[in-house]
Design a protein around this motif. Structure first.
Motif, mmCIF file in Angstrom:
data_model
loop_
_atom_site.group_PDB
_atom_site.id
_atom_site.type_symbol
_atom_site.label_atom_id
_atom_site.label_comp_id
_atom_site.label_asym_id
_atom_site.label_seq_id
_atom_site.Cartn_x
_atom_site.Cartn_y
_atom_site.Cartn_z
ATOM 1 N N LYS A 308 1.016 -1.350 -0.034
ATOM 2 C CA LYS A 308 -0.125 -0.158 -0.086
ATOM 3 C C LYS A 308 0.825 1.154 0.156
ATOM 4 O O LYS A 308 0.569 2.271 -0.900
ATOM 5 C CB LYS A 308 -1.027 -0.217 1.069
ATOM 6 C CG LYS A 308 -1.817 1.301 1.271
ATOM 7 C CD LYS A 308 -2.793 1.287 2.664
ATOM 8 C CE LYS A 308 -3.613 2.688 2.451
ATOM 9 N NZ LYS A 308 -4.640 2.230 3.761
ATOM 10 N N GLU A 309 1.895 1.367 0.890
ATOM 11 C CA GLU A 309 2.879 2.432 0.838
ATOM 12 C C GLU A 309 3.712 2.591 -0.423
ATOM 13 O O GLU A 309 3.812 3.620 -0.954
ATOM 14 C CB GLU A 309 3.849 2.223 2.106
ATOM 15 C CG GLU A 309 3.090 2.195 3.386
ATOM 16 C CD GLU A 309 2.335 3.501 3.729
ATOM 17 O OE1 GLU A 309 2.837 4.486 3.338
ATOM 18 O OE2 GLU A 309 1.266 3.161 4.213
ATOM 19 N N ASN A 310 3.958 1.309 -1.118
ATOM 20 C CA ASN A 310 4.497 1.619 -2.416
ATOM 21 C C ASN A 310 3.552 2.143 -3.391
ATOM 22 O O ASN A 310 4.013 3.148 -4.155
ATOM 23 C CB ASN A 310 4.941 0.407 -2.885
ATOM 24 C CG ASN A 310 6.252 -0.536 -2.336
ATOM 25 O OD1 ASN A 310 6.842 0.187 -1.758
ATOM 26 N ND2 ASN A 310 6.315 -1.782 -2.322
ATOM 27 N N ALA A 311 2.249 1.545 -3.355
ATOM 28 C CA ALA A 311 1.356 2.435 -4.286
ATOM 29 C C ALA A 311 1.080 3.755 -3.998
ATOM 30 O O ALA A 311 0.995 4.567 -4.934
ATOM 31 C CB ALA A 311 -0.133 1.478 -4.085
ATOM 32 N N LEU A 312 1.134 4.094 -2.784
ATOM 33 C CA LEU A 312 0.908 5.490 -2.377
ATOM 34 C C LEU A 312 1.908 6.386 -3.051
ATOM 35 O O LEU A 312 1.882 7.858 -3.180
ATOM 36 C CB LEU A 312 0.724 5.743 -0.973
ATOM 37 C CG LEU A 312 -0.515 5.349 -0.415
ATOM 38 C CD1 LEU A 312 -0.771 5.144 0.986
ATOM 39 C CD2 LEU A 312 -1.938 5.966 -0.670
#
Length: 380
Positions: A308-312
């Motif tokens: 999720k943090e990569n995506a953000l």
């Protein structure tokens, strides 16, 4: 001058393919630099084989549970993200593998240890033995499990990550912004030898869907049919080693000429290079591969935690989009395929951010660091 014949130990783990792929990329780069004595060790497997197998099954199961509202991996990630070194949970993880690691170090006598997984035991043990320890972050976000005061050097994907580590007390010189190591093949894609150019229609835009082991879409057939009805495009679906999914999709799309189904693709960079965009999960290595080719990314329902943090990060940087439902994803893709300016802008941003040949830069820097720490001969 580099130390002749240095012995290198790379510590990794089989939680997802990314850590292993990054380890192999580093190993190959060392070999290309004429360093032959390299050991890639799965420390979890070596130290606690039973616990390792159980943990991998729990991890894989955690990838399926969010759809039922039970995102226990994401919860654990965020609960522990900012834990300090003296917290019991952090101490526990740093202790894992310590005894076995000491045994391996005594046996192998490495000149350097490289963490491609957050093993806190490595800097703990190596510092006492005067062995430099290096960490290669394989994501676009920082979790405190990666952070240890005895680490010699960090290699990270972005300037933002470097700033985070500096804010935790590390010096500028201890952190190199290199990107994430990927296979060298991604830097040598050739249109002349690309066999997928004969399968795909060069006149059509191509949406590549990396369905993978679990599939990234709930209703992939409906989405593909919708896209083909709205935009003049073709779809390339990669199922990986999921033969059941591959067989099912081949049956579903047998009559559709503009839908191409693939199983495991050895030279995935060739198919990516011919695509207009990719629908994928948000693993650090997969995103880095897309970034290297300036291939716009559409991320569907990223798992909680580092994905999720990569995506953000990709969303904030304007090089990727996130969708939580099939409908949103369909709308995003139709807009992207219908407006060339969106692709042009995303590619421009990706070209400005990407770092090429990360593995080579990391290896060269490690070898220089090892050499600089060797005792210099006394001139008489």
């Amino acid at each position: 001058m580099n130390k002749p014949n240095p012995r290198i130990m790379i510590l990794t783990a089989k939680f997802g393919e990314g850590h292993l792929q990054a380890s192999q990329s580093l190993k190959q780069s060392f070999i290309n630099q004429s360093v032959q004595d390299i050991r890639v060790i799965d420390l979890f497997q070596a130290a606690h084989p039973f616990f390792n197998e159980v943990s991998k099954k729990v991890y894989l199961t955690s990838m399926r549970t969010p759809k039922y509202g039970l995102d226990y991996y994401g919860w654990s990630y965020y609960i522990t993200r900012y834990n300090k070194l003296d917290r019991p949970w952090t101490k526990y993880f740093n202790y894992i593998g310590e005894k076995k690691l000491r045994e391996i170090i005594v046996q192998e006598q490495p000149d350097a240890i490289i963490n491609v997984f957050p093993f806190g035991a490595a800097p703990e043990v190596a510092h006492k033995l005067d062995i430099p320890t290096f960490t290669v972050l394989t994501d676009y976000a920082l979790h405190n499990r990666w952070v240890h005061p005895e680490m010699s050097k960090y290699y990270v994907a972005t300037n933002e990550l470097k700033d985070e580590l500096v804010s935790q007390g590390f010096s500028q010189e201890q952190i190199e912004v290199t990107g994430i190591p990927i296979r060298e093949a991604f830097y040598h894609v050739s249109p002349q030898t690309n066999k997928y150019g004969q399968l795909l229609d060069p006149a059509k835009k191509t949406v590549m869907i990396a369905a993978g082991a679990y599939g990234v879409l709930d209703e992939i057939k409906e989405m593909v049919q919708f896209l083909l009805s709205q935009v003049d495009c073709q779809i390339a679906i990669v199922c990986g080693r999921n033969s059941k999914l591959e067989a099912s999709l081949n049956e579903d799309f047998a009559a559709m000429n503009h839908v191409h189904i693939f199983g495991f693709v050895e030279n995935i960079q060739d198919l990516m290079a011919l695509s207009s965009c990719i629908v994928t999960k948000a693993g650090g290595l997969t995103l880095s591969e897309a970034l290297s080719l300036a291939l716009p990314v559409f991320i569907y329902k990223p798992f909680g935690g580092q994905e999720k943090e990569n995506a953000l990060f990709f969303l904030r940087s304007g090089i990727g989009k996130i969708a939580g439902t099939n409908q949103v994803l369909e709308e995003q893709l139709v807009q992207f395929l219908s407006d060339d300016s969106i692709a042009i802008e995303m590619k421009k941003r990706m070209q400005a951010i990407r770092k090429w040949h990360a593995a080579d830069h990391i290896v060269q820097n490690i070898l220089q660091t090892i050499a600089s720490e060797q005792p210099q001969p006394v001139l008489v």
